[in-house]
Design a protein around this motif. Structure first.
Motif, PDB file in Angstrom:
ATOM      1  N   ALA A 101       0.818  -1.207   0.000  1.00  0.00           N
ATOM      2  CA  ALA A 101       0.000   0.000   0.000  1.00  0.00           C
ATOM      3  C   ALA A 101       0.853   1.259   0.000  1.00  0.00           C
ATOM      4  N   THR A 102       2.016   1.205   0.656  1.00  0.00           N
ATOM      5  CA  THR A 102       2.900   2.370   0.714  1.00  0.00           C
ATOM      6  C   THR A 102       3.484   2.685  -0.651  1.00  0.00           C
ATOM      7  N   MET A 103       3.931   1.658  -1.368  1.00  0.00           N
ATOM      8  CA  MET A 103       4.394   1.890  -2.736  1.00  0.00           C
ATOM      9  C   MET A 103       3.273   2.460  -3.593  1.00  0.00           C
ATOM     10  N   ARG A 104       2.067   1.937  -3.408  1.00  0.00           N
ATOM     11  CA  ARG A 104       0.936   2.386  -4.223  1.00  0.00           C
ATOM     12  C   ARG A 104       0.578   3.838  -3.900  1.00  0.00           C
ATOM     13  N   GLU A 105       0.725   4.250  -2.637  1.00  0.00           N
ATOM     14  CA  GLU A 105       0.511   5.657  -2.284  1.00  0.00           C
ATOM     15  C   GLU A 105       1.436   6.564  -3.097  1.00  0.00           C
ATOM     16  N   ASN A 106       2.690   6.146  -3.234  1.00  0.00           N
ATOM     17  CA  ASN A 106       3.646   6.974  -3.972  1.00  0.00           C
ATOM     18  C   ASN A 106       3.316   7.007  -5.453  1.00  0.00           C
ATOM     19  N   PHE A 107       2.879   5.869  -5.998  1.00  0.00           N
ATOM     20  CA  PHE A 107       2.449   5.885  -7.395  1.00  0.00           C
ATOM     21  C   PHE A 107       1.269   6.834  -7.587  1.00  0.00           C
ATOM     22  N   VAL A 108       0.277   6.727  -6.727  1.00  0.00           N
ATOM     23  CA  VAL A 108      -0.922   7.550  -6.866  1.00  0.00           C
ATOM     24  C   VAL A 108      -0.572   9.033  -6.756  1.00  0.00           C
ATOM     25  N   ALA A 109       0.379   9.377  -5.870  1.00  0.00           N
ATOM     26  CA  ALA A 109       0.774  10.782  -5.734  1.00  0.00           C
ATOM     27  C   ALA A 109       1.344  11.309  -7.044  1.00  0.00           C
ATOM     28  N   GLU A 110       2.209  10.532  -7.702  1.00  0.00           N
ATOM     29  CA  GLU A 110       2.747  10.951  -8.997  1.00  0.00           C
ATOM     30  C   GLU A 110       1.664  10.950 -10.066  1.00  0.00           C
ATOM     31  N   ARG A 111       0.840   9.914 -10.069  1.00  0.00           N
ATOM     32  CA  ARG A 111      -0.224   9.833 -11.084  1.00  0.00           C
ATOM     33  C   ARG A 111      -1.152  11.036 -11.022  1.00  0.00           C
ATOM     34  N   ASP A 112      -1.525  11.425  -9.809  1.00  0.00           N
ATOM     35  CA  ASP A 112      -2.464  12.531  -9.671  1.00  0.00           C
ATOM     36  C   ASP A 112      -1.863  13.849 -10.163  1.00  0.00           C
ATOM     37  N   ILE A 113      -0.573  14.044  -9.947  1.00  0.00           N
ATOM     38  CA  ILE A 113       0.094  15.227 -10.496  1.00  0.00           C
ATOM     39  C   ILE A 113       0.016  15.215 -12.023  1.00  0.00           C
ATOM     40  N   LEU A 114       0.295  14.063 -12.618  1.00  0.00           N
ATOM     41  CA  LEU A 114       0.293  13.944 -14.074  1.00  0.00           C
ATOM     42  C   LEU A 114      -1.119  14.127 -14.632  1.00  0.00           C
ATOM     43  N   HIS A 115      -2.111  13.571 -13.966  1.00  0.00           N
ATOM     44  CA  HIS A 115      -3.493  13.770 -14.408  1.00  0.00           C
ATOM     45  C   HIS A 115      -3.870  15.246 -14.375  1.00  0.00           C
ATOM     46  N   ARG A 116      -3.445  15.929 -13.319  1.00  0.00           N
ATOM     47  CA  ARG A 116      -3.814  17.339 -13.167  1.00  0.00           C
ATOM     48  C   ARG A 116      -3.127  18.219 -14.212  1.00  0.00           C
ATOM     49  N   LEU A 117      -1.836  17.950 -14.465  1.00  0.00           N
ATOM     50  CA  LEU A 117      -1.058  18.820 -15.347  1.00  0.00           C
ATOM     51  C   LEU A 117      -1.105  18.398 -16.811  1.00  0.00           C
ATOM     52  N   THR A 118      -1.417  17.132 -17.071  1.00  0.00           N
ATOM     53  CA  THR A 118      -1.458  16.651 -18.462  1.00  0.00           C
ATOM     54  C   THR A 118      -2.739  15.860 -18.697  1.00  0.00           C
ATOM     55  N   PRO A 119      -3.897  16.481 -18.561  1.00  0.00           N
ATOM     56  CA  PRO A 119      -5.151  15.749 -18.778  1.00  0.00           C
ATOM     57  C   PRO A 119      -5.202  15.176 -20.189  1.00  0.00           C
ATOM     58  N   GLY A 120      -5.734  13.975 -20.278  1.00  0.00           N
ATOM     59  CA  GLY A 120      -5.830  13.325 -21.586  1.00  0.00           C
ATOM     60  C   GLY A 120      -4.659  12.428 -21.917  1.00  0.00           C
ATOM     61  N   VAL A 121      -3.603  12.436 -21.067  1.00  0.00           N
ATOM     62  CA  VAL A 121      -2.453  11.557 -21.288  1.00  0.00           C
ATOM     63  C   VAL A 121      -2.524  10.423 -20.267  1.00  0.00           C
ATOM     64  N   PRO A 122      -2.647   9.172 -20.709  1.00  0.00           N
ATOM     65  CA  PRO A 122      -2.765   8.072 -19.747  1.00  0.00           C
ATOM     66  C   PRO A 122      -1.486   7.869 -18.939  1.00  0.00           C
ATOM     67  N   VAL A 123      -1.668   7.333 -17.739  1.00  0.00           N
ATOM     68  CA  VAL A 123      -0.560   7.103 -16.814  1.00  0.00           C
ATOM     69  C   VAL A 123      -0.513   5.620 -16.464  1.00  0.00           C
ATOM     70  N   THR A 124       0.689   5.047 -16.483  1.00  0.00           N
ATOM     71  CA  THR A 124       0.847   3.637 -16.123  1.00  0.00           C
ATOM     72  C   THR A 124       2.134   3.453 -15.341  1.00  0.00           C
ATOM     73  N   THR A 125       2.348   2.242 -14.867  1.00  0.00           N
ATOM     74  CA  THR A 125       3.644   1.776 -14.392  1.00  0.00           C
ATOM     75  C   THR A 125       3.747   0.324 -14.789  1.00  0.00           C
ATOM     76  N   ASN A 126       4.957  -0.140 -15.023  1.00  0.00           N
ATOM     77  CA  ASN A 126       5.112  -1.483 -15.572  1.00  0.00           C
ATOM     78  C   ASN A 126       5.063  -2.545 -14.477  1.00  0.00           C
ATOM     79  N   PHE A 127       4.110  -3.471 -14.631  1.00  0.00           N
ATOM     80  CA  PHE A 127       3.927  -4.581 -13.705  1.00  0.00           C
ATOM     81  C   PHE A 127       4.875  -5.727 -14.055  1.00  0.00           C
ATOM     82  N   MET A 128       4.961  -6.689 -13.138  1.00  0.00           N
ATOM     83  CA  MET A 128       5.645  -7.967 -13.395  1.00  0.00           C
ATOM     84  C   MET A 128       4.780  -9.057 -12.773  1.00  0.00           C
ATOM     85  N   VAL A 129       3.628  -9.320 -13.377  1.00  0.00           N
ATOM     86  CA  VAL A 129       2.571 -10.042 -12.683  1.00  0.00           C
ATOM     87  C   VAL A 129       2.891 -11.505 -12.404  1.00  0.00           C
ATOM     88  N   ALA A 130       3.683 -12.157 -13.233  1.00  0.00           N
ATOM     89  CA  ALA A 130       3.843 -13.601 -13.092  1.00  0.00           C
ATOM     90  C   ALA A 130       5.245 -14.024 -12.688  1.00  0.00           C
TER      91      ALA A 130
END
Length: 673
Positions: free
Chosen positions: A227-256
């Motif tokens: 959850a702590t790592m995810r908090e940091n992702f969300v903090a960056e994502r929200d900045i990007l959403h606010r300043l660059t609306p219309g540009v999708p935000v991701t981070t690369n998973f390693m699911v398997a």
């Protein structure tokens, strides 16, 4: 709503991590020329560039990044722009050494690798959001920007830190999660061994202790770290959403990959705009294409069935395994198009140009050390052309036949100390059941245990040790309403706090399975048991046995020897309008195939017996049509039956009746109608 496809990308994504900062600018022109030759449509830039972008605190140098983004745009190449927060600069750690993570043994890790971050550290959080804001403000309107790539592979190589800052953060997380210290004591069962706490501020992270610690605390700390790592992702994502609306935000998973088993991707999948994944072949002697299919199916499932994107894989060998063999001719295309078949909107690589220096200089790349006069380069160019011919596949969805229940919290709980047998590996069981389904040519969706299962005629539950009461009810109602379920041993044992469900095992599943388990009886190394069927068939089990008592279930195979002789090994229970199967030992491939054969018959699933082994047939369907992918992993030419004629997109030829697929090749048919 945020965009869910890379902005301005009209074809499948093809390219890779591009690190121009590793090369003199004289190479950049050659890079973009070769990218155009290969058909590259998008590259990832800036992921590890914090030290160059901010060479001193508060001093920024964007000139080189301006020039490379302009050059890429001028050549028609889209950019997945990274926030470089996975590797803070050396000057940052010199000023804030407390931002380096501390192990459970109390050792503070050193700077010099990547991902060495205490995610609770306030200085890191401030610095990360500051550099993200600077990037967003500068490049919000850059015409090359297709999407944002936050951080890199969260959880690799460090997810949890055990420092004092994390201890304080953990206490705050507990207060939010439980409310009171009494609720924490109840959840963790601290009455055992006299571990009861009077105040939340008495609680520390589960640091190394004299012997095994509290498993409920250890499980919650894994949740907290994620959850702590995810908090940091969300903090960056929200900045990007606010300043660059219309540009999708991701981070690369390693699911398997087991290297990233510290991340709950069901939760992360809800936070990104586009689910992306990195996948690398684990070359340990197993069939690597089966693990690849599993990774792709799991990634698509995390995306809720929507199209996703393979953001990294390798053109040939990697460099971090004990032995790193090269890929065989044609394997790069099979790997890449295998991901596309299972829902990816392209195939990206790590990396574009093979590094001359650094830890990954022997990791393969799109442009290898040998340059363009190499097999790898020729296959890269050929793959680019193939992906271009598949552009109409974009936006379609992969069709699944069955579901497998999957929960990262259960994996976390099963890996804690003092379980009945260290030889029981829940991931091995998941892999084994998936491989058995793969060999019956069934496409798999993975599902959270509490998710709606009504769309699937068959659901498999491989070694799901932790199951909430809600998950248990979900499986029971699924079967009552006509579904077929197959459950493997040591499932349904504990609740979300790692507390054993009240009553006999398997608590969350005993009603639907129609049985109880009186006792676990794991086997010693090298031991095996014979299992006899009423029809005279015989199977073999190892690692695990149980004393199973039917409470309505019908024995199908029975232990023929060992301590559990005479007790059921495999049972079948009619429950409501459906059927529940249970297997209480570790079956090999032959046994799993036999078990699934019975279950598939109950479920009424077509297992495509007309297809050879190691020939994949997968469908994607959408507004643009239905696409049949046929991937031949064998050394022999095959013919795949077609129920409808169509056009083969890689060759442009018409396909009717039976589709010829040469040895090691891929064919994609757009079906008529």
């Amino acid at each position: 709503m945020p965009e869910t496809t890379p902005r301005g990308l009209t074809r499948l994504a093809f390219g890779g991590d591009y690190n121009p900062e590793q090369w003199p600018e004289s190479v950049w022109q050659e890079d973009v020329r070769l990218m155009r030759e290969a058909g590259v449509t998008m590259v990832s830039v800036g992921i590890f560039s914090w030290a160059l972008l901010e060479p001193r605190p508060g001093v920024y140098d964007f000139g080189w990044l301006d020039r490379i983004l302009d050059l890429l745009h001028d050549n028609g190449i889209r950019v997945d722009l990274g926030t470089p927060t996975v590797v803070p600069p050396a000057w940052f750690y010199r000023a804030h050494p407390d931002a380096l993570p501390v192990t459970a043994d109390g050792v503070r890790l050193a700077f010099g690798s990547r991902g060495a971050i205490c995610h609770s550290n306030a200085h890191y959080r401030t610095a990360a959001t500051t550099i993200t804001t600077q990037l967003a403000e500068r490049y919000a309107d850059h015409p090359a920007l297709a999407m944002w790539h936050v951080h890199n592979e969260y959880g690799v190589p460090v997810s949890a830190c055990y420092c004092d800052s994390c201890a304080a953060h953990f206490r705050r997380w507990l207060a939010t999660t439980y409310g009171t210290v009494d609720a924490v004591n109840e959840a963790w069962g601290t009455a055992f061994w006299g571990q009861r706490y009077a105040h939340l501020d008495e609680i520390d992270p589960p640091r190394t202790a004299a012997t095994v610690g509290n498993p409920g605390q250890a499980l919650d700390y894994k949740r907290f770290a994620d959850a702590t790592m995810r908090e940091n992702f969300v903090a960056e994502r929200d900045i990007l959403h606010r300043l660059t609306p219309g540009v999708p935000v991701t981070t690369n998973f390693m699911v398997a990959l087991s290297q990233c088993d510290s991340v709950d991707y069901w939760a992360w999948g809800r936070e990104v705009d586009i689910v992306t994944n990195d996948h690398y072949l684990i070359t340990d002697g197993r069939r690597t294409h089966v693990n690849l299919a599993m990774a792709a199916d799991l990634t698509r499932s995390v995306a809720g069935g929507a199209p996703w994107l393979l953001l990294e894989h390798s053109t040939s060998g990697v460099n971090w395994q004990p032995r790193n063999p090269a890929k065989a001719p044609g394997q790069m295309a099979r790997n890449s198009l295998g991901h596309v078949a299972r829902g990816s909107e392209g195939a990206m690589f790590f990396q574009w140009r093979q590094s001359r220096r650094g830890a990954e200089k022997f990791h393969s790349a799109m442009v290898p050390h040998g340059g363009t006069d190499t097999r790898v380069w020729r296959e890269v160019v050929e793959l680019g052309a193939s992906l271009d011919s598949l552009s109409t596949v974009r936006g379609t969805r992969t069709t699944a036949d069955v579901a497998v229940l999957w929960d990262w919290h259960s994996w976390w709980a099963q890996t804690l100390d003092w379980r009945p047998s260290e030889d029981h590996d829940p991931r091995e069981r998941a892999d084994a059941f998936y491989e058995a389904l793969y060999d019956r040519h069934l496409t798999v969706d993975f599902a959270h245990p509490e998710a709606d299962l009504s769309a699937y005629p068959l659901v498999v539950v491989p070694a799901l040790y932790l199951m909430t009461e809600k998950a248990g009810r979900n499986v029971r109602e699924y079967v009552e309403n006509g579904g077929t379920v197959v459950v493997s041993y040591f499932s349904g044992i504990v609740d979300q706090h790692d507390a054993v469900h009240e009553g006999a095992h398997p608590g969350a599943l005993r009603d639907v399975l129609g049985l109880t388990v009186e006792e676990f009886s794991p086997l010693l190394p090298g031991q095996a048991v014979r299992i006899a069927g009423s029809d005279g068939s015989e199977l073999t089990g190892d690692v695990w046995t149980e004393v199973v008592v039917p409470r309505g279930a019908e024995p199908v195979w029975t232990y023929a020897d060992g301590l559990t002789a005479g007790h059921p090994a495999v049972t079948r229970n009619r429950h409501g309008r459906g059927t529940a199967w249970y297997v209480s030992t570790r079956l090999g491939a032959q046994g799993l195939d036999a078990l699934l054969g019975w279950a598939i018959e109950d479920a009424g699933v077509d297992a495509r017996a007309d297809l050879p082994r190691d020939v994949e047939v997968v469908r994607r369907t959408g507004e643009s049509g239905t696409y049949l992918f046929a991937i031949n992993h064998t050394a022999a030419d095959v013919k795949v039956p077609l129920e409808t004629d169509g056009t083969e997109l890689l060759t442009g030829e018409r396909a009717a009746g039976r589709l010829p697929v040469p040895a090691g090749a891929v064919r994609v048919v757009r079906l008529d109608g």
